[in-house]
Design an enzyme around this catalytic site. Sequence first.
Site, PDB file in Angstrom:
ATOM      1  CB  SER A 145      -0.679  -0.761  -7.611  1.00 24.82           C
ATOM      2  OG  SER A 145      -0.523   0.067  -6.566  1.00 24.82           O
ATOM      3  CE1 TYR A 158      -0.880   4.300  -9.993  1.00 22.87           C
ATOM      4  CE2 TYR A 158      -1.279   3.791  -7.941  1.00 22.87           C
ATOM      5  CZ  TYR A 158      -0.531   3.531  -8.902  1.00 22.87           C
ATOM      6  OH  TYR A 158       0.634   2.902  -8.971  1.00 22.87           O
TER       7      TYR A 158
END
Length: 253
Positions: A145, A158
């Site tokens: 990501s 995250y």
Amino acid sequence: MRDLFSIENKVAVVTGAARGLGFVYAKALLEKGAKVVICDLNKENVDQAVSNLQKISTQVYGYQVNVSSEKEIQDLVKEVESNIGEVDILVNNAGVVQRMETTEMDVREWDRIMDVNAKGTFLCCRYFGVHMKKRKRGKIVNIASIAGRKGLDLRLAYCTSKASVEHLTRTLAMEWGPDGVNVNAIGPGYIKTKMNEDTRSDKKRYTQMINDVPMGRFGEPEELIGSLLFLVSSASDYITGHTIFVDGGLLTK
């Protein structure tokens, strides 16, 4: 001349594939002729996804799996390798995210996110990779990501987990390159999903986000497919250890 992008009859495993981007990846692989195994935590979602995908091909199989469980991954590998076929492609898509202040996060929430995103990716690579290494072939695509490169507010665990996924990708590529196993990653940017509908409906926040993107918009889920098909096919045989960011140029800033 052979089709470098062909994945006909290849066996592909996609984790976190019952919904969202994982479903998009699984559907794309199935449409290109692969036998696709989808895994997810919720059995009802898995069954629904299989039912939907069977409209494309009957070569789709579903399993309820917790990717953070070593035993469940070991059992999955044994089941797939024995009854469906030798796994050629592994897409580690399963992931979770939680927005919260770091001072409000307890260790259980930290562990939950790291267990799925980082540990789950490791376990799948570890146990499917054993067979790939023995056969001297295999394509692993980890879903990273932009959050692994760019700090995002309220998403400490995250962002940390996705940075881990990217470095795991580089390290495994170095270690398994001599065994003919390609390990790469895709790093999505701002992609339209149900998870960010609320964000996109907030005009002020949406405007702030797309102002950071040179292409001036969120990406469509289907815009991730090209990178996926490239990385799982022979077209990328001499590419390993890389992350392709599908982010509209966001990381150029």
